[in-house]
Design a protein around this motif. Structure first.
Motif, short mmCIF file in Angstrom:
data_model
loop_
_atom_site.label_atom_id
_atom_site.label_comp_id
_atom_site.label_asym_id
_atom_site.label_seq_id
_atom_site.Cartn_x
_atom_site.Cartn_y
_atom_site.Cartn_z
N ASP B 139 0.83 -1.21 0.00
CA ASP B 139 0.00 0.00 0.00
C ASP B 139 0.86 1.26 0.00
N LYS B 140 1.95 1.20 0.77
CA LYS B 140 2.86 2.36 0.78
C LYS B 140 3.43 2.59 -0.62
N GLY B 141 3.82 1.48 -1.27
CA GLY B 141 4.37 1.58 -2.62
C GLY B 141 3.36 2.19 -3.57
N ARG B 142 2.12 1.70 -3.48
CA ARG B 142 1.03 2.17 -4.33
C ARG B 142 0.82 3.68 -4.14
N LEU B 143 0.81 4.11 -2.87
CA LEU B 143 0.60 5.53 -2.59
C LEU B 143 1.76 6.38 -3.12
N ASN B 144 2.98 5.85 -2.95
CA ASN B 144 4.14 6.61 -3.43
C ASN B 144 4.09 6.78 -4.95
N ILE B 145 3.63 5.74 -5.65
CA ILE B 145 3.49 5.85 -7.11
C ILE B 145 2.44 6.92 -7.45
N GLN B 146 1.35 6.87 -6.69
CA GLN B 146 0.28 7.85 -6.92
C GLN B 146 0.80 9.28 -6.69
N PHE B 147 1.57 9.46 -5.62
CA PHE B 147 2.07 10.80 -5.31
C PHE B 147 3.14 11.24 -6.31
N ALA B 148 3.93 10.26 -6.79
CA ALA B 148 4.93 10.60 -7.83
C ALA B 148 4.21 11.13 -9.06
N GLU B 149 3.10 10.48 -9.39
CA GLU B 149 2.36 10.90 -10.57
C GLU B 149 1.72 12.28 -10.37
N ARG B 150 1.32 12.55 -9.12
CA ARG B 150 0.79 13.89 -8.84
C ARG B 150 1.86 14.95 -9.09
N ARG B 151 3.11 14.63 -8.64
CA ARG B 151 4.20 15.59 -8.85
C ARG B 151 4.42 15.81 -10.35
N VAL B 152 4.30 14.69 -11.12
CA VAL B 152 4.48 14.80 -12.57
C VAL B 152 3.42 15.74 -13.16
N GLU B 153 2.19 15.59 -12.71
CA GLU B 153 1.11 16.46 -13.21
C GLU B 153 1.40 17.93 -12.85
N GLU B 154 1.97 18.10 -11.63
CA GLU B 154 2.31 19.48 -11.22
C GLU B 154 3.42 20.04 -12.11
N ILE B 155 4.42 19.19 -12.43
CA ILE B 155 5.51 19.64 -13.32
C ILE B 155 4.92 20.09 -14.66
N ALA B 156 4.02 19.26 -15.19
CA ALA B 156 3.43 19.57 -16.49
C ALA B 156 2.70 20.91 -16.43
N GLU B 157 1.93 21.11 -15.37
CA GLU B 157 1.15 22.34 -15.26
C GLU B 157 2.05 23.56 -15.06
N MET B 158 3.07 23.40 -14.21
CA MET B 158 4.00 24.51 -13.97
C MET B 158 4.72 24.88 -15.27
N ALA B 159 5.08 23.85 -16.05
CA ALA B 159 5.78 24.11 -17.32
C ALA B 159 4.85 24.83 -18.28
N ARG B 160 3.59 24.38 -18.33
CA ARG B 160 2.63 25.05 -19.23
C ARG B 160 2.50 26.53 -18.88
N GLN B 161 2.57 26.81 -17.56
CA GLN B 161 2.44 28.20 -17.11
C GLN B 161 3.77 28.95 -17.19
N GLY B 162 4.82 28.25 -17.65
CA GLY B 162 6.13 28.89 -17.79
C GLY B 162 6.84 29.12 -16.47
#
Lengths: 179, 281
Positions: B139-162
Motif C-alpha cells: 500500500d505504501k508503494g502504491r501511494l508513493n506511485i500515486q504521489f509521484a504521478e501527482r508531482r508529474v502532473e504538477e511539473i506539467a502544469e507549472m511548465a505550461r504556465q512557464g
C-alpha cells in the motif's frame, strides 16, 4: 533564515528530501568540476558519486558558521580529486568519445563539435599551473563565487581573483596557440 | 585609486554569470575595454564549453538511488531506537493537527493545488498523513506511485504556465517517491544478506508498456510484482503527460521540461529494475 540555510539545517537533522534538494542543486556542478579536473567521464562519474556519499556521511558534523555549504561540498570534491590524482599518478589520457551525455541532440555534427570543444577545454586546462587550474575549474565548471572558492581553498578572495585573472590570460594564450 | 584589473574582470564575470552581455559591462569601464574585451570573450567561451559538460541522467538516478539507500538505512537505525508507542502517538497527533488546522474541506480543496499556491503545503501534509497511516509495503508503494504521478502532473502544469523554477525540486520529489517504492523491500534484503548496492544496468531499460487508461492504483498480483504492473502503467501515463506538456509549454520552459522528462524516465526505469531484481531473488 535563508532558504538554503533552512534546507541545509534540515539535511543535517537527517531529512532525506532536504538532502535530495541539495543533491539536485549541486550534482551537475560537482560533476562538471570533477570532469574539468580529471578530464575523464568514468573517473568523474565515480568520484562525483563518492563526493555525495562522503557528504551524506559527514553532513551531521557540518557547521554553517565556519564555511558556506557550497564551499564545504567543493572542499570534499577537491580533496577527493587530490587523493585520486595522487593514486593515479600516471594520469593516462583516455579518449573522450561518448563522454558527453547526448540528450536528444538531433545533429551528429553538433555533438561532434561539442565533444571536440570539451576535449580541447579539458586539455588546455590541464596545461595550467595547479592553483590556476583549480580556480578556473571551480569558477567556470562549478560557477562558485569568488568568496565560495576562497573558502573552499582556504585562500583570500584577493588571491583567488589574481589566480583567476592569470588563469584566464594563460588559458586564452594556450587556446589561441592551439589553433 | 584605480581599481585593479583582476577586480574589474571578476565584476564583469559575475555580471556575465547573471546573463549580462560583455558589451554591457565594458560600457562601465571604457578606459580598460581594449584590455578586458579579449579576456571576457575568452571567458564567455570557457563558460559555454563548461556548461556543455552534463552528467548522464542514468548517473544521477543511480547516485540518488545509492544515497536514498544510505539515508533509509540511517533512518531505520534511528527508528529502531524509538519505542513503537511513541511512533503511533506521533502519527495520531499529526493527523489531528492537520485536520484541526486545515479542516477536512480545505484538505479536499488542496488536492489540485500547485506548488506556488497557498494550499499546497496542506496537500503535501495530507499525503504524509496518508503515508503514515499506511502500514503494508504494497500500500505504501502504491501511494508513493500515486504521489509521484501527482508531482508529474504538477511539473506539467507549472511548465505550461512557464514557471520553471519549481521544476527541479518537483523532479527530485518524483525520484524520492519512486525510491520509496522499493526501499522497504531493499532494506529487508540488506538485513538478510548484508550491505549491497543495487545499481541499474547501463542499458536495456524495461520496455515501455502500452498507454494506460484512467488512473488506477488497484492492486494486481502480489508484492512486488503487483507494484511493477502499477509502476509500468504509471510510467506510461507520466511520460505521456510530460510529452503533452512539452508541446504546449512556452519556449523558455522546454529545456527544463525536456531534462525533467529524461530524469523522470530514468527514475522509473531504475525503480522498475530494482523491483525486478528484488522479485527475482
Amino acid at each position: 533564515m535563508s532558504i538554503e540555510k533552512d534546507v541545509v539545517s534540515r539535511a543535517i537533522k537527517g531529512d532525506g528530501e532536504a538532502f535530495a534538494q541539495l543533491y539536485g542543486e549541486h550534482f551537475d556542478k560537482i560533476y562538471r568540476y570533477v570532469y574539468l579536473r580529471l578530464g575523464n567521464q568514468a573517473e568523474a562519474e565515480d568520484l562525483t558519486q563518492e563526493v555525495f556519499v562522503k557528504a551524506l556521511e559527514a553532513i551531521g558534523s557540518y557547521k554553517w558558521r565556519s564555511l558556506p555549504f557550497a564551499s564545504w561540498l567543493f572542499r570534499i570534491a577537491h580533496n577527493q580529486v587530490i587523493d585520486y590524482s595522487r593514486k593515479e599518478s600516471k594520469a593516462e589520457k583516455v579518449a573522450l568519445e561518448n563522454d558527453v551525455a547526448s540528450f536528444d541532440e538531433p545533429n551528429p555534427e553538433v555533438i561532434a563539435e561539442r565533444e571536440f570543444e570539451i576535449e580541447e577545454l579539458v586539455d588546455n586546462i590541464k596545461k595550467l599551473p595547479p592553483a590556476q587550474r583549480e580556480v578556473i575549474s571551480l569558477r567556470f565548471g562549478a560557477e562558485l563565487s569568488i568568496a565560495e572558492v576562497a573558502k573552499a581553498l582556504g585562500k583570500s578572495p584577493g588571491t583567488i581573483k589574481a589566480l583567476q585573472y592569470n588563469g584566464i590570460v594563460a588559458l586564452r594564450k594556450i587556446t589561441l596557440g592551439e589553433r | 585609486m584605480a581599481r585593479k584589473v583582476e577586480d574589474i574582470l571578476d565584476n564583469c564575470l559575475e555580471r556575465m554569470f547573471k546573463g549580462e552581455s560583455i558589451e554591457d559591462c565594458l560600457k562601465n569601464y571604457p578606459e580598460r575595454a581594449s584590455e578586458l574585451e579579449p579576456l571576457l570573450k575568452a571567458s564567455a567561451a570557457f563558460i559555454r564549453k563548461s556548461a556543455a559538460i552534463q552528467p548522464a541522467p542514468e548517473l544521477k538516478a543511480r547516485t540518488r538511488s545509492q544515497l536514498q539507500e544510505l539515508l533509509y538505512a540511517k533512518r531505520e537505525k534511528k527508528r529502531e531506537k524509538i519505542p513503537i508507542w511513541h511512533r503511533k502517538w506521533a502519527v495520531a497527533m499529526t493527523t489531528v493537527l492537520v485536520i484541526a488546522f486545515a479542516g477536512i474541506g480545505i484538505v479536499v480543496a488542496s488536492t489540485n493545488a500547485l506548488p506556488d499556491e497557498p494550499f499546497y503545503p496542506i496537500k503535501l501534509a495530507a499525503e504524509q498523513v496518508r503515508l503514515s497511516l499506511t502500514f503494508s509495503d504494497m500500500d505504501k508503494g502504491r501511494l508513493n506511485i500515486q504521489f509521484a504521478e501527482r508531482r508529474v502532473e504538477e511539473i506539467a502544469e507549472m511548465a505550461r504556465q512557464g514557471k520553471n523554477d519549481k521544476i527541479p525540486v518537483l523532479v527530485e520529489q518524483v525520484a524520492n517517491h519512486l525510491d520509496k517504492v522499493y526501499l522497504a523491500e531493499k532494506t529487508r534484503e540488506i538485513e538478510r544478506k548484508g550491505p549491497k548496492v543495487l545499481v541499474p544496468p547501463p542499458s536495456a531499460p524495461p520496455p515501455l508498456p502500452s498507454d494506460g487508461g484512467a488512473e488506477d492504483y488497484s492492486v494486481v498480483g502480489g508484492y512486488p510484482e503487483g507494484l511493477m504492473i502499477i509502476l509500468n502503467e504509471s510510467r506510461a501515463r507520466s511520460l505521456n503527460t510530460l510529452k503533452g506538456a512539452l508541446e504546449e509549454a512556452p519556449l523558455a520552459a522546454k529545456p527544463n521540461l525536456q531534462q525533467a522528462i529524461e530524469d523522470i524516465k530514468g527514475d522509473y526505469d531504475v525503480t522498475l529494475f530494482n523491483l525486478e531484481r528484488v522479485s527475482s531473488q
